[in-house]
Design a protein around this motif. Structure first.
Motif, PDB file in Angstrom:
ATOM      1  N   LEU A 182      73.734 -70.574  -1.784  1.00 40.76           N
ATOM      2  CA  LEU A 182      74.440 -69.531  -1.040  1.00 40.76           C
ATOM      3  C   LEU A 182      74.839 -68.381  -1.955  1.00 40.76           C
ATOM      4  N   GLU A 183      75.424 -68.730  -3.101  1.00 43.91           N
ATOM      5  CA  GLU A 183      75.934 -67.718  -4.011  1.00 43.91           C
ATOM      6  C   GLU A 183      74.831 -66.814  -4.536  1.00 43.91           C
ATOM      7  N   ASN A 184      73.647 -67.413  -4.710  1.00 43.87           N
ATOM      8  CA  ASN A 184      72.539 -66.629  -5.224  1.00 43.87           C
ATOM      9  C   ASN A 184      71.783 -65.906  -4.118  1.00 43.87           C
ATOM     10  N   GLY A 185      72.285 -66.026  -2.912  1.00 46.26           N
ATOM     11  CA  GLY A 185      71.664 -65.311  -1.805  1.00 46.26           C
ATOM     12  C   GLY A 185      70.292 -65.844  -1.408  1.00 46.26           C
ATOM     13  N   LEU A 186      69.977 -67.051  -1.860  1.00 45.92           N
ATOM     14  CA  LEU A 186      68.669 -67.612  -1.523  1.00 45.92           C
ATOM     15  C   LEU A 186      68.662 -68.164  -0.102  1.00 45.92           C
ATOM     16  N   VAL A 187      69.834 -68.573   0.362  1.00 50.33           N
ATOM     17  CA  VAL A 187      69.939 -69.216   1.662  1.00 50.33           C
ATOM     18  C   VAL A 187      71.210 -68.723   2.341  1.00 50.33           C
ATOM     19  N   ARG A 188      71.140 -68.441   3.628  1.00 51.57           N
ATOM     20  CA  ARG A 188      72.356 -68.080   4.347  1.00 51.57           C
ATOM     21  C   ARG A 188      72.663 -69.058   5.472  1.00 51.57           C
ATOM     22  N   GLU A 189      71.610 -69.636   6.020  1.00 53.42           N
ATOM     23  CA  GLU A 189      71.801 -70.669   7.036  1.00 53.42           C
ATOM     24  C   GLU A 189      70.791 -71.786   6.770  1.00 53.42           C
TER      25      GLU A 189
ATOM     26  N   ASP B  51      68.224 -85.994   5.998  1.00 55.34           N
ATOM     27  CA  ASP B  51      68.041 -86.760   4.765  1.00 55.34           C
ATOM     28  C   ASP B  51      67.294 -85.973   3.693  1.00 55.34           C
ATOM     29  N   ILE B  52      67.778 -84.778   3.401  1.00 58.40           N
ATOM     30  CA  ILE B  52      67.159 -83.979   2.343  1.00 58.40           C
ATOM     31  C   ILE B  52      67.866 -84.318   1.046  1.00 58.40           C
ATOM     32  N   SER B  53      67.277 -85.256   0.315  1.00 57.01           N
ATOM     33  CA  SER B  53      67.959 -85.741  -0.877  1.00 57.01           C
ATOM     34  C   SER B  53      67.967 -84.671  -1.957  1.00 57.01           C
ATOM     35  N   SER B  54      68.879 -84.807  -2.841  1.00 56.04           N
ATOM     36  CA  SER B  54      69.175 -83.886  -3.947  1.00 56.04           C
ATOM     37  C   SER B  54      69.754 -82.553  -3.478  1.00 56.04           C
ATOM     38  N   LEU B  55      70.109 -82.470  -2.221  1.00 55.20           N
ATOM     39  CA  LEU B  55      70.807 -81.270  -1.745  1.00 55.20           C
ATOM     40  C   LEU B  55      72.206 -81.663  -1.279  1.00 55.20           C
ATOM     41  N   GLY B  56      73.172 -81.521  -2.172  1.00 52.93           N
ATOM     42  CA  GLY B  56      74.563 -81.822  -1.843  1.00 52.93           C
ATOM     43  C   GLY B  56      75.390 -80.556  -1.889  1.00 52.93           C
ATOM     44  N   SER B  57      76.695 -80.710  -2.037  1.00 59.77           N
ATOM     45  CA  SER B  57      77.578 -79.555  -1.936  1.00 59.77           C
ATOM     46  C   SER B  57      77.355 -78.544  -3.060  1.00 59.77           C
ATOM     47  N   VAL B  58      77.156 -79.028  -4.262  1.00 56.11           N
ATOM     48  CA  VAL B  58      77.036 -78.097  -5.391  1.00 56.11           C
ATOM     49  C   VAL B  58      75.768 -77.262  -5.286  1.00 56.11           C
ATOM     50  N   VAL B  59      74.661 -77.935  -4.971  1.00 60.66           N
ATOM     51  CA  VAL B  59      73.391 -77.223  -4.824  1.00 60.66           C
ATOM     52  C   VAL B  59      73.478 -76.239  -3.660  1.00 60.66           C
ATOM     53  N   ALA B  60      74.097 -76.679  -2.558  1.00 62.55           N
ATOM     54  CA  ALA B  60      74.240 -75.798  -1.387  1.00 62.55           C
ATOM     55  C   ALA B  60      75.023 -74.541  -1.764  1.00 62.55           C
ATOM     56  N   GLU B  61      76.100 -74.729  -2.508  1.00 65.11           N
ATOM     57  CA  GLU B  61      76.921 -73.593  -2.892  1.00 65.11           C
ATOM     58  C   GLU B  61      76.149 -72.628  -3.787  1.00 65.11           C
ATOM     59  N   ALA B  62      75.389 -73.180  -4.732  1.00 64.20           N
ATOM     60  CA  ALA B  62      74.614 -72.337  -5.637  1.00 64.20           C
ATOM     61  C   ALA B  62      73.568 -71.545  -4.855  1.00 64.20           C
TER      62      ALA B  62
ATOM     63  N   LEU C 156      67.416 -72.056 -10.580  1.00 70.21           N
ATOM     64  CA  LEU C 156      68.699 -71.990  -9.889  1.00 70.21           C
ATOM     65  C   LEU C 156      69.822 -72.461 -10.815  1.00 70.21           C
ATOM     66  N   ASN C 157      70.841 -71.638 -10.930  1.00 69.44           N
ATOM     67  CA  ASN C 157      71.931 -71.942 -11.851  1.00 69.44           C
ATOM     68  C   ASN C 157      73.081 -72.661 -11.141  1.00 69.44           C
TER      69      ASN C 157
ATOM     70  N   LEU D  84      62.424 -71.552   0.672  1.00 65.62           N
ATOM     71  CA  LEU D  84      62.645 -71.670  -0.773  1.00 65.62           C
ATOM     72  C   LEU D  84      61.334 -71.968  -1.498  1.00 65.62           C
ATOM     73  N   THR D  85      61.232 -71.455  -2.736  1.00 70.62           N
ATOM     74  CA  THR D  85      60.046 -71.756  -3.533  1.00 70.62           C
ATOM     75  C   THR D  85      60.446 -72.534  -4.783  1.00 70.62           C
ATOM     76  N   LEU D  86      59.473 -73.177  -5.368  1.00 75.11           N
ATOM     77  CA  LEU D  86      59.709 -73.973  -6.570  1.00 75.11           C
ATOM     78  C   LEU D  86      60.230 -73.082  -7.697  1.00 75.11           C
TER      79      LEU D  86
END
Length: 591
Positions: A310-317, A297-308, A332-333, A324-326
């Motif tokens: 990943l694309e920015n290399g901030l998260v891989r798994e 239940d991590i709200s505000s983390l859906g598909s678009v945020v997840a993709e961003a 984050l774009n 992550l930091t504030l």
DNA sequence: TACCTCGTACAACTGGAAGT
DNA sequence: ACTTCCAGTTGTACGAGGTA
């Protein structure tokens, strides 16, 4: 009514019903909106759902909402035994009920009633798509019980859904969390039963072959259950002469649309899959699944945020989320390079707070979030209930017990042999682990844990059936933790000092729904994971009671953040147990 | 046969960012 | 500081495939 009109009103009366808009009310509402220069609502169903979510009660009051009651929640002070008694009572008390009601004692009676209803469907001030058939007697309902999704004593009957014809422009392929490739029909948008349909799942190649669906076809679509679009059939007479049967493997050139890797099909299964665990589409889905409401239940983390991310290399798994930091999140774009759109500091802070909450989520939630094959909410709950922590699950004597008992039975051996057989016997070879190495829980103990149920056989020999977790699922969990992925999770979680706790707190009887019956809760402070109304609803759903102030009858005081001083004070005074949010969630059996 | 898991779609609300 | 714009999240429902 503001007051119940019953002669002797019950002390507690919780009723359930359905809020709706009449056709007329909906039309008038849209006329008003048009006059006010507002966009009209698409359909009454969604307009009603939206209205109920509005925060401003004054606007809600102006919308043409109506309600019909049809079910009971908690009731004290009056005995009702059947649906008919309930409806009669509600009506006398001044609560509106459905006046079209038929009783039947056999199948013919039911079909006759359904026919009668269909002939009279225009009589109603609202659209109907079918009927609900319920068992009248509450005692019989209890015997029938319920599944994870719906009661077993009621069935919905739907009349034929509306259909529409449209052009299938293209078939695209989506990659799921587990690498499963799902073909999706891209349709020429068409308005059907209240909404515009532009896509529909085609499930798999077999389904496409069976219905012979091709790109460029004119297809018939309908909305299953008035919601989900589905392609029913192809109008073959309208098919272009040069069309070819669709084969999505050749359509994809044998390549995963996300990572470009080769795709495979296990002949045992229907689906084609992308076997690349690093495939970006899969990573994205895994992160989404990890954050989903019924997982962590991590709200505000859906598909678009997840993709961003990943694309920015901030998260891989998924577990990378915890570093992550504030600062990173704020900039984050979510858009493109040309048109950037920031995630923002406020969203970022919300996400971090949700991640912090996730650290202390119960074992069952974590098990679901990890995305172990075969493990969804029901299985995760059962494992979480019967294990203390992940370390215990990883090498679980209980899961091994299930596998050995069921395998033994399959091989015609007595279940009791499973926990006794020495490793060097032929029997010991049936299992992937040696008996000396680990303890395997005995069948009797598995029964007491509710993981097995004793069955009966004519010759009187002990015989067992599984409850929720079968041998395949149990083995899948053990394999997961024995493998590279599971070991990786354990290592990383240890580094992050996350140690989800499971086990039973209060819910000793899990199969019955009324685990909290006879218990009275009082809520104080703010709960992190839900608002107070939701918490109260959950308690009531389990048969518990929610009071507004602490008394000697209070069983537990649930204390969140910023607790009310008076309530905690009184609880101490009266010796009422105070529990924190985590314990409370465990009582609810949340996962 | 029953039911769980998984994936999918839709539309309104919600809330951040941009515009004024 | 207020308004407008935009799109992500949410909640719900269902079918197919797989497991019990």
């Amino acid at each position: 009514p503001l007051r119940l009109m019953a002669e002797n009103p019950p002390e507690v009366l919780e009723v359930r019903g359905e809020v709706f808009m009449s056709r007329q009310g909906f039309v008038r509402l849209n006329e008003q909106r048009a006059d006010g220069g507002e966009e009209p609502f698409a359909n009454a169903r969604n307009a009603t759902a939206g209205t109920l979510k509005l925060l401003d009660a004054r606007i809600v009051a102006r919308r043409p909402l109506e309600v019909i009651f049809y079910a009971q929640g908690e009731i004290e002070g009056i005995e009702l035994h059947t649906q008919q008694e309930l409806l009669l009572f509600l009506r006398q008390a001044g609560l509106r009920t459905q006046d079209w009601l038929r009783t039947a004692s056999d199948f013919d009676g039911i079909t006759a009633a359904l026919q009668e209803l269909q002939q009279n469907k225009n009589r109603f001030s609202y659209d109907i798509d079918g009927a609900v058939i319920k068992v009248d007697s509450f005692a019989q309902r209890e015997l029938l019980g319920q599944t994870a999704r719906a009661p077993s004593w009621a069935k919905a009957y739907k009349y034929e859904p509306e259909r529409a014809e449209t052009l299938l422009k293209e078939i695209t392929v989506q990659v799921g969390r587990t690498g499963v490739l799902t073909p999706v029909a891209e349709l020429e948008p068409v308005f059907l039963a209240g909404s515009t349909i532009s896509r529909a799942t085609l499930h798999n190649q077999d389904e496409i072959t069976r219905k012979d669906i091709r790109i460029g076809d004119t297809v018939l679509i309908e909305k299953a259950g008035e919601v989900i679009p589905a392609v029913v059939s192809v109008r073959k007479e309208k098919r272009p002469a040069d069309s070819e049967p669709f084969d999505f493997v050749s359509h994809l050139g044998n390549r995963c649309p996300s990572c470009g890797g080769e795709i495979v099909r296990d002949p045992q299964f229907v689906a084609w899959r992308c076997p690349n665990l690093q495939c970006p589409a899969q990573s994205m889905r895994r992160i989404e699944y990890f954050a989903a409401r019924n997982a962590l239940d991590i709200s505000s983390l859906g598909s678009v945020v997840a993709e961003a991310l990943l694309e920015n290399g901030l998260v891989r798994e998924p577990l990378d989320l915890f570093s992550l930091t504030l600062e990173q999140l704020a900039v984050l774009n979510l858009g493109t390079e040309d048109e950037p759109r920031m995630f923002g500091a406020k969203n970022g802070a919300k996400l971090l707070a949700a991640l912090e909450r996730a650290r202390t989520m119960p074992l069952a939630s974590w098990l679901q979030a990890m995305g172990i094959p075969e493990v969804g909410s029901a299985t995760a709950y059962q494992i979480g209930r019967t294990h203390r922590d992940l370390a215990e699950v990883a090498n679980s004597p209980k899961l091994k017990g299930i596998v050995s008992v069921m395998t033994a039975q399959e091989n015609g051996l007595p279940a009791s042999a499973a926990s006794q057989a020495p490793a060097d016997s032929a029997f010991g070879e049936l299992f992937s682990w040696k008996k000396e190495e680990v303890a395997v829980t005995s069948p009797e103990e598995l029964v007491s844990l509710g993981l097995l149920k004793p069955g009966s056989r004519k010759d009187g020999a002990a015989y067992y059936v599984t409850t929720v977790i079968g041998p395949k699922t149990a083995q899948a969990v053990l394999d997961f933790f024995a493998g590279e992925i599971g070991q990786g999770w354990l290592k990383k979680l240890a580094e992050l000092e996350i140690d989800p706790q499971g086990g039973e707190t209060a819910a000793a009887t899990t199969e019955t729904t009324a685990t909290l019956s006879g218990k009275t809760f009082v809520l104080t402070g703010t709960l992190a994971s839900m608002d107070r109304e939701t918490a109260a609803a959950k308690i009531r759903a389990l048969g518990g009671n929610v009071a507004s102030s602490v008394s000697k009858n209070t069983t537990w005081l649930v204390a969140g953040e910023n607790t009310g001083a008076r309530k905690t004070e009184k609880a101490t005074e009266l010796g009422v147990a105070v529990i924190d949010e985590k314990q409370f969630l465990e009582m609810l059996g949340e996962n």
